[in-house]
Design an enzyme around this catalytic site. Structure first.
Site, PDB file in Angstrom:
ATOM      1  N   LYS A 165       0.846  -1.183   0.000  1.00  0.00           N
ATOM      2  CA  LYS A 165       0.000   0.000   0.000  1.00  0.00           C
ATOM      3  C   LYS A 165       0.887   1.241   0.000  1.00  0.00           C
ATOM      4  CE  LYS A 165      -4.219  -1.764   0.434  1.00  0.00           C
ATOM      5  NZ  LYS A 165      -5.324  -1.463  -0.484  1.00  0.00           N
TER       6      LYS A 165
ATOM      7  N   ASP B  83      -0.533  -0.903  -4.593  1.00  0.00           N
ATOM      8  CA  ASP B  83      -1.855  -0.292  -4.633  1.00  0.00           C
ATOM      9  C   ASP B  83      -1.709   1.155  -4.182  1.00  0.00           C
ATOM     10  OD1 ASP B  83      -4.498   0.441  -4.556  1.00  0.00           O
ATOM     11  OD2 ASP B  83      -5.106  -1.029  -3.054  1.00  0.00           O
TER      12      ASP B  83
ATOM     13  N   GLU C 259      -2.001  -0.935  -9.024  1.00  0.00           N
ATOM     14  CA  GLU C 259      -3.436  -0.844  -8.787  1.00  0.00           C
ATOM     15  C   GLU C 259      -3.882   0.592  -8.555  1.00  0.00           C
ATOM     16  OE1 GLU C 259      -6.764  -2.573  -5.583  1.00  0.00           O
ATOM     17  OE2 GLU C 259      -4.767  -3.484  -5.732  1.00  0.00           O
TER      18      GLU C 259
END
Length: 374
Positions: A168, A197, A223
């Site tokens: 993340k 992401d 992502e």
């Protein structure tokens, strides 16, 4: 006489996480599940779950609003209706309530669970039958500390629990994020795939710079680098780079999927039952993606076991997904509210057996973790 829906109960359940889970829009130390208990006139019960991330920081539905809208608007539409025709019930919800996909997904899941229990069939069987019963599952490294994430990755590899990892990023500057990701990829080498992401945190110019560096570092997938509604920018990024783009927040249902594919997008779609309004809607999106030659990824809203299991039953009916799944939500939680947790092993998870979802509530745990003022 066919059974009718007799009652629909919603509960807020607060479960602590095993560690702070850092995303670009929030850091989680607790996950709130909205549990649905739907009972029919014969006394059978179906279970459903709606879960989102960080209250309202992820999207327009919060746990509290999901509960409120089910109680005030959706439950009255369903109570007294026959349980035999799920398509008619879905259409009734769509006709009278706009959006609210998370709330509808919880109810659709509960209806599928109920129907499966009545017929002695699993949800996967109701959806056409499982093509796979062991699904790959990646793990998200989201502590925010590079060495801690590296250590965690090696532990998961050694335990044979996960062999692909998502990072993340987006909360820090792009250069800091690239250094963090590159160091982790260099450490794990060929033992694991690494993807990122960004959770919509970059504008297109920043994305160009960041993705170029991530591509050089050997990252496998990027992502949702840019805001969800900026479809044209996501298409340009997909055309510009070799590393594929994964559309998540940009694609909720089959209509979104068709529009994005028609605009020239290539890469992959993240399927999530909550975004699509339920397992059936997610499978409709999967059909659009397959027709357009777009890869699939089984996404999560960090649901607990009930929501995760519902998604697994849907994903099991598909051919193996090009990008696997991230159905690790229950592993992020310190405790569970079911009798038999999901079985994670050999870099994946087993599809539960038994009628419906194949999941039974632990009533004592539920009583302990449910929010008392709901």
């Amino acid at each position: 006489m066919p059974a009718t829906i007799a009652s629909i109960e919603t509960l807020l359940v607060d479960l602590p996480t095993i560690r702070p889970h850092k995303l670009s829009m929030a850091t989680m130390a607790c996950q709130t599940l909205v549990l649905v208990r739907l009972r029919d006139s014969d006394g059978l019960e179906g279970l459903g779950e709606a879960t989102t991330i960080g209250g309202l920081s992820y999207g327009p539905e919060s746990p509290e609003s999901i509960k409120c809208n089910i109680d005030a608007y959706l439950a009255p539409l369903l109570i007294g209706q026959s349980t035999a025709n799920l398509n008619a019930l879905r259409a009734r919800m769509q006709r009278h309530v706009k959006a609210n996909g998370f709330a509808k997904s919880a109810l659709e899941t509960a209806l599928l669970d109920l129907q499966g229990k009545r017929l002695g069939l699993s949800v996967a069987e109701l959806l056409g039958g499982a093509r796979q019963t062991h699904l790959p599952v990646l793990w998200t490294l989201a502590s925010g500390d590079t060495q801690r994430d590296i250590d965690e990755a090696f532990q998961r590899l050694d335990d044979r629990r996960h062999c692909d990892f998502k990072l993340k990023i987006g909360a820090n500057g792009v250069d800091d994020d690239v250094r963090h990701v590159s160091a982790i990829k260099a450490a794990v080498g060929e033992r694991a795939g690494i993807r990122v992401d960004v959770n919509q945190a970059w504008d297109e110019a920043t994305a160009v710079r960041g993705i170029a560096a991530l591509e050089d570092a050997g990252i496998a997938l990027v992502e949702q680098p840019t805001p969800a509604r900026q479809h044209a920018g996501l298409v340009r990024l997909a055309e510009r780079f070799i590393v594929p783009m994964l559309a998540d927040e940009a694609v909720n249902d089959a209509i979104d999927g068709f529009n994005l594919a028609a605009s020239g997008f290539s890469g992959a779609f993240a399927l999530k039952i909550a975004k699509a309004g339920g397992p059936l809607g997610a499978l409709e999106l999967a059909s659009v993606a397959q027709a357009a030659g777009i890869g699939l990824y089984g996404g999560t809203m960090l649901e607990g076991t009930i929501g995760t299991t519902a998604a697994l039953h849907a994903w099991a009916t598909l051919a193996p997904m090009a990008w696997g799944t991230e159905m690790f939500g229950p592993l992020l939680l310190k405790d569970d509210i079911v009798v038999e947790p999901l079985h994670y092993h050999e870099f994946g998870v087993e599809l539960p057996k038994g009628p419906g979802l194949g999941v039974t509530l632990d009533e004592d745990k539920l009583a302990f973790y449910r929010r008392k003022d709901d």
